[in-house]
Write an enzyme that holds these catalytic residues in place. Structure first.
Site, PDB file in Angstrom:
ATOM      1  N   LYS A 111      -1.504  -9.323   2.826  1.00 30.56           N
ATOM      2  CA  LYS A 111      -0.790  -8.891   4.035  1.00 30.56           C
ATOM      3  C   LYS A 111      -1.668  -7.922   4.795  1.00 30.56           C
ATOM      4  CE  LYS A 111       2.938  -6.027   4.022  1.00 30.56           C
ATOM      5  NZ  LYS A 111       2.491  -4.923   4.924  1.00 30.56           N
ATOM      6  N   GLU A 128       8.649  -4.220  11.092  1.00 27.74           N
ATOM      7  CA  GLU A 128       9.145  -2.942  10.584  1.00 27.74           C
ATOM      8  C   GLU A 128       9.655  -2.053  11.710  1.00 27.74           C
ATOM      9  OE1 GLU A 128       7.870   0.833   7.731  1.00 27.74           O
ATOM     10  OE2 GLU A 128       6.577  -0.925   7.828  1.00 27.74           O
ATOM     11  N   GLU A 152      -1.898  -5.540   8.684  1.00 23.44           N
ATOM     12  CA  GLU A 152      -1.132  -4.956   9.780  1.00 23.44           C
ATOM     13  C   GLU A 152      -1.874  -5.146  11.100  1.00 23.44           C
ATOM     14  OE1 GLU A 152      -0.241  -0.844   9.011  1.00 23.44           O
ATOM     15  OE2 GLU A 152       0.693  -1.265   7.073  1.00 23.44           O
ATOM     16  N   ASP A 204       0.836  -1.203   0.000  1.00 23.54           N
ATOM     17  CA  ASP A 204       0.000   0.000   0.000  1.00 23.54           C
ATOM     18  C   ASP A 204       0.874   1.257   0.000  1.00 23.54           C
ATOM     19  OD1 ASP A 204       0.879  -0.109   2.617  1.00 23.54           O
ATOM     20  OD2 ASP A 204      -1.115  -0.265   3.514  1.00 23.54           O
ATOM     21  N   SER A 205       2.198   1.038   0.027  1.00 21.02           N
ATOM     22  CA  SER A 205       3.157   2.138  -0.185  1.00 21.02           C
ATOM     23  C   SER A 205       3.002   2.713  -1.593  1.00 21.02           C
ATOM     24  CB  SER A 205       4.595   1.650   0.026  1.00 21.02           C
ATOM     25  OG  SER A 205       4.815   0.401  -0.586  1.00 21.02           O
ATOM     26  N   ASP A 258      -1.008  -6.104  -0.193  1.00 18.63           N
ATOM     27  CA  ASP A 258      -1.523  -5.454   1.011  1.00 18.63           C
ATOM     28  C   ASP A 258      -3.025  -5.250   0.908  1.00 18.63           C
ATOM     29  OD1 ASP A 258       0.510  -5.016   2.882  1.00 18.63           O
ATOM     30  OD2 ASP A 258       1.246  -3.229   1.862  1.00 18.63           O
TER      31      ASP A 258
END
Length: 273
Positions: A122, A191, A124, A53-54, A92
């Site tokens: 993925k 991270e 978070e 999602d970066s 993501d």
């Protein structure tokens, strides 16, 4: 196994990634958001490609990862999958598409898998999203976890500083890693946490641990490809090693093109019909 041997593998799978951890072979992972870059990274022999999602920052110019939508992530993931023959592609699930409830999480994961052809998703977080992770896994969708600095929670943290330096947060991270492993996640990204804590996680958890700013004692590393290639230059954290200066090369190429057009050197007779 050397990179040349592992590049003979037809397609990387979760099983192969687990075998790599078991025998101590480090796992390489980079982001990609489009067909061309994915093909370059895949041909070079990368193990995992993350459609991160970066893309919200790198491709769309947003300040955070929060604005990117599920539809946009599927678009990027579809483009990447078309360019990949060997790497394992993880996508993501963007902010707001899984935290609300487990039914929404499952719907988002299924859309990503069906519409993009990606191989895993993925998410978070730890205990807070346990139900969503279990629900996605129950549908047979592989899940990669992400702990430590979780960019989707940036407004909660208020800063992109190193996480889990305090004992309470470090213990929660260890507990969350165990929860994700017990749920059935195939790997976890850590991270921006202390190297000593990342080492503890990698040694106490049986699934692969991929680090970004988490030191050398984990099972693999991930970087944003545009940062690593020097295309983006604004982002210079301590954990980033720049392997090229493509921004300067590209800038020079464009300037040379402009010069040749202006001076009527391009196109020449050989470049005309």
């Amino acid at each position: 196994m050397s990179i040349h041997q592992s590049s003979n593998v037809k397609r990387i799978t979760t099983h192969i990634l687990q075998e790599m951890k078991n025998r101590g072979e480090k796992i390489s992972m980079l982001t990609a958001y489009d067909f061309t870059m994915a093909g370059i990274v895949d041909t070079a022999g990368i193990d995992i490609i993350l459609v991160g999602d970066s893309a919200s920052n790198v491709m769309a110019g947003h300040e955070t990862t929060l604005p990117i939508t599920l539809d946009q992530m599927i678009y990027h993931a579809t483009s990447v999958v078309r360019g990949v023959k060997r790497a394992f592609v993880v996508v993501d699930i963007p902010f707001g598409s899984y935290q609300g409830n487990s039914s929404e999480a499952l719907r988002s994961a299924i859309r990503i898998m069906k519409e993009s052809g990606g191989h895993a998703v993925k998410v978070e977080g730890g205990s807070e999203i346990k139900e969503s992770v279990s629900r996605i896994l129950s549908a047979g969708v592989p899940v990669m976890g992400h702990l430590g600095l979780t960019p989707q929670s940036i407004y909660k943290f208020g800063t992109y500083t190193v996480r889990a330096k305090e004992e309470t947060e470090a213990q929660k991270l260890l507990d969350d890693a165990k929860i994700l492993e017990d749920c059935g996640c195939f790997a976890i990204v850590l991270e921006k946490i202390p190297a000593s804590l990342a080492k503890k996680v990698a040694e106490s958890i049986s699934i692969p641990i991929i680090g970004i700013g988490a030191g050398p004692h984990v099972d693999g590393q991930v970087l944003v490809v545009h940062d690593m290639l020097g295309i983006t230059q604004e982002f210079q954290p301590r954990f980033l090693r720049q392997y090229a200066d493509l921004r300067a090369d590209m800038n020079k190429a464009v300037q040379n093109y402009i010069k040749d057009v202006k001076s009527k050197d391009f196109p020449n007779d050989q470049e005309s019909y």
